[in-house]
Motif scaffolding. Structure first.
Motif, mmCIF file in Angstrom:
data_model
loop_
_atom_site.group_PDB
_atom_site.id
_atom_site.type_symbol
_atom_site.label_atom_id
_atom_site.label_comp_id
_atom_site.label_asym_id
_atom_site.label_seq_id
_atom_site.Cartn_x
_atom_site.Cartn_y
_atom_site.Cartn_z
ATOM 1 N N ARG A 1 -0.435 8.186 0.031
ATOM 2 C CA ARG A 1 0.877 7.635 0.455
ATOM 3 C C ARG A 1 0.998 7.686 1.898
ATOM 4 O O ARG A 1 1.300 6.445 2.467
ATOM 5 C CB ARG A 1 1.879 8.794 -0.041
ATOM 6 N N GLY A 2 0.230 8.590 2.602
ATOM 7 C CA GLY A 2 0.657 8.448 4.050
ATOM 8 C C GLY A 2 -0.205 7.403 4.558
ATOM 9 O O GLY A 2 -0.023 6.793 5.827
ATOM 10 N N ARG A 3 -1.750 7.417 4.166
ATOM 11 C CA ARG A 3 -2.558 6.300 4.391
ATOM 12 C C ARG A 3 -1.998 4.742 4.255
ATOM 13 O O ARG A 3 -2.125 3.957 5.053
ATOM 14 C CB ARG A 3 -3.788 6.332 3.631
ATOM 15 N N HIS A 4 -1.289 4.783 3.133
ATOM 16 C CA HIS A 4 -0.808 3.192 2.870
ATOM 17 C C HIS A 4 0.498 2.979 3.863
ATOM 18 O O HIS A 4 0.416 1.929 4.190
ATOM 19 C CB HIS A 4 -0.277 3.513 1.501
ATOM 20 N N PHE A 5 1.355 4.132 4.071
ATOM 21 C CA PHE A 5 2.335 3.652 5.071
ATOM 22 C C PHE A 5 1.689 3.526 6.569
ATOM 23 O O PHE A 5 2.168 2.370 6.976
ATOM 24 C CB PHE A 5 3.248 5.189 5.246
ATOM 25 N N ASP B 1 8.968 -0.503 -4.090
ATOM 26 C CA ASP B 1 7.839 0.445 -3.541
ATOM 27 C C ASP B 1 7.916 0.453 -2.073
ATOM 28 O O ASP B 1 8.736 0.246 -1.222
ATOM 29 C CB ASP B 1 6.540 -0.611 -4.303
ATOM 30 N N LEU B 2 6.930 1.243 -1.777
ATOM 31 C CA LEU B 2 6.847 1.570 -0.298
ATOM 32 C C LEU B 2 6.603 -0.004 0.492
ATOM 33 O O LEU B 2 7.263 0.111 1.648
ATOM 34 C CB LEU B 2 5.631 2.413 0.067
ATOM 35 N N ALA B 3 6.099 -0.944 0.303
ATOM 36 C CA ALA B 3 5.791 -1.965 0.964
ATOM 37 C C ALA B 3 7.405 -2.686 1.233
ATOM 38 O O ALA B 3 7.629 -3.102 2.229
ATOM 39 C CB ALA B 3 4.897 -3.066 0.377
ATOM 40 N N GLU B 4 7.837 -2.818 0.205
ATOM 41 C CA GLU B 4 9.417 -3.485 0.127
ATOM 42 C C GLU B 4 10.331 -2.466 1.090
ATOM 43 O O GLU B 4 11.069 -3.047 1.702
ATOM 44 C CB GLU B 4 10.087 -3.454 -1.222
ATOM 45 N N ALA B 5 10.091 -1.122 0.913
ATOM 46 C CA ALA B 5 10.928 -0.247 1.551
ATOM 47 C C ALA B 5 10.788 -0.426 3.227
ATOM 48 O O ALA B 5 11.652 -0.230 3.904
ATOM 49 C CB ALA B 5 10.643 1.134 1.390
#
Length: 463
Positions: A439-443, A402-406
């Motif tokens: 997705r951008g907000r989470h990033f 997922d994004l967090a792991e990435a």
């Protein structure tokens, strides 16, 4: 079609996102007694029922049989007309329209500049509105950029010009409305939205409907796009950008024919492609009969849009760039070009629409970043393409769930030397996220920044 022409007909709405709600309120503003049926999801049905509209029936199963019972179906853009139930409904006599078609039906005489293209259309449309306003022209900024046209159906003080972004989901609505745009801008064409359109050929055909069926008075086309360069439009006058006779770039310098206008290197337009789109904007302004050269320097005060090569800042020696709107491999390559002088850890992957990543993989043989982290539904497919190249190169390749792991893997790959974590996924966000904005907000949140501070688009509406 005018909204008044829906009166006395069997009409349904399909979809209850922002566009669907805008269509409902627009129809109700003109036809308060018209019986309507809404097809939406179970989650959306409660919100629709809260309206307390006795003339609105709500159904959660949009079957071919039910859709075929209506004469007109006002469909939200994200719903493909190529779905089996939609095609079957058409065979039964149903006609599909979008909110864009209804708006154009009501504004046939408006001075509209419609902008489409696979990449850069939001920035181009926003920049167009910015420069027109800088020239003293009251201008609306609306459409796919974040403000449905039907939300500005009856402005108290109409603008002089309308700068309208159209996605490939909406371009056919212009011709269907019977209206004719004053100017239509086509920036470029790459494979995109294949799950909605069904094939690359149909995507190109649908994208070009703004030109072929919309029949604008003037078509502003990119001379450097192979498809657009070969296009024949007998009903439109064609103005080219990116051509030596018109607005074009020579290095970082902006030229109008044989006249040098200004240097673009310091403009807040990240990437050569965005500065190239400034040429499209200036060509469109000229098509409106306005001298564009005095307006070009106002590009220096343009505020870049969120989620589009958006620098968020630096934390612990690592910079973060949010390009969440990137949904094609071409967009990811363009993002890498913008930061070719930096140590980059690139995050790619998301919803799998079957788009070919081979050209991206081939490019990594020549200009790979420090690290690439794959993620999302198509992450394994991208990883498999890149693995043999990484084995023979010096870039680090890893896979994340997922994004967090990435993000964690990207930071580790950059190490103490630091660099830039670039989110340019080249794929849609569907699945983990509602849209590219989420997705951008989470990033931003994962990078340690306030997500509420990055999302606003300046200038939406009329000013």
């Amino acid at each position: 079609m005018r909204i008044s022409q829906l009166d006395g007909r069997a009409v349904a709405l399909w979809g209850w996102g922002r566009e669907g709600r805008a269509a409902y309120h627009a129809i109700r503003s003109r036809l308060p007694e018209l019986a309507l049926t809404l097809f939406c999801s179970h989650d959306e049905a409660a919100d629709a029922r809260a309206l307390g509209d006795a003339r609105l029936a709500i159904e959660t199963a949009a079957t071919a049989e039910r859709l075929g019972a209506f004469e007109i179906i006002v469909k939200s853009p994200g719903i493909s007309p190529y779905r089996a139930e939609a095609l079957a409904a058409v065979e039964q006599g149903a006609r599909f329209l979008g909110g864009t078609a209804l708006w154009f039906g009501e504004h046939g005489d408006a001075r509209t500049v419609c902008v489409t293209g696979t990449k850069g259309k939001s920035t181009t449309t926003s920049l167009l509105a910015h420069l027109l306003r800088a020239g003293g022209h009251r201008t609306a900024l609306a459409g796919n950029i974040g403000l449905p046209l039907l939300e500005v159906l009856d402005p108290p003080q109409p603008p002089e010009f309308w700068a309208i972004e159209l996605s490939s989901y909406q371009t056919g609505d212009v011709g269907a409305s019977g209206a004719r745009p004053e100017v239509a801008v086509a920036l470029n064409l790459y494979p995109e939205h294949l799950d909605w359109h069904g094939s690359q050929a149909r995507y190109v055909e649908d994208k070009l409907r703004l030109l072929t069926e919309g029949k604008p008075r003037i078509a502003v086309l990119n001379a450097n796009d192979a498809v657009l360069a070969g296009l024949k439009l007998p009903d439109s006058e064609i103005h080219w950008f990116g051509h030596a006779a018109g607005w074009h770039l020579r290095g970082d310098a902006l030229w109008r024919g044989d006249r040098e206008i200004m240097d673009t290197a310091s403009l807040p337009l990240p990437g050569r492609h965005n500065r190239g789109n400034l040429c499209a904007v200036l060509t469109a302004i000229e098509a409106l009969g306005i001298d564009a050269a005095p307006l070009a320097p106002h590009a220096a005060s343009f505020k870049p849009l969120p989620n589009r090569l958006q620098p968020l800042g630096t934390r612990d020696g690592i910079a973060y760039v949010n390009d969440s709107i990137s949904t094609t491999p071409h967009a990811s390559l363009a993002a890498l070009d913008c930061y070719s002088d930096r140590r980059i850890a690139l995050l790619v992957g998301g919803h799998d629409r079957g788009i070919d990543w081979q050209a991206f993989a081939d490019a990594m043989r020549r200009r790979a970043p420090v690290a690439i982290v794959t993620m999302g539904e198509n992450g394994p497919r991208i990883h498999a393409l890149l693995a043999p190249i990484a084995a023979q190169s010096d870039f680090r390749l890893s896979a994340a769930k997922d994004l967090a792991e990435a993000m964690a893997q990207a930071r580790a790959a950059l190490g103490e030397a630091g660099g830039t974590v670039l989110l340019s996924p080249g794929a849609p966000s569907f699945g983990p996220y509602r849209d590219y904005v989420a997705r951008g907000r989470h990033f931003a949140e994962l990078a340690g920044f306030d997500p509420d501070a990055i999302v606003a688009i300046d200038g939406l509406g009329i000013a």
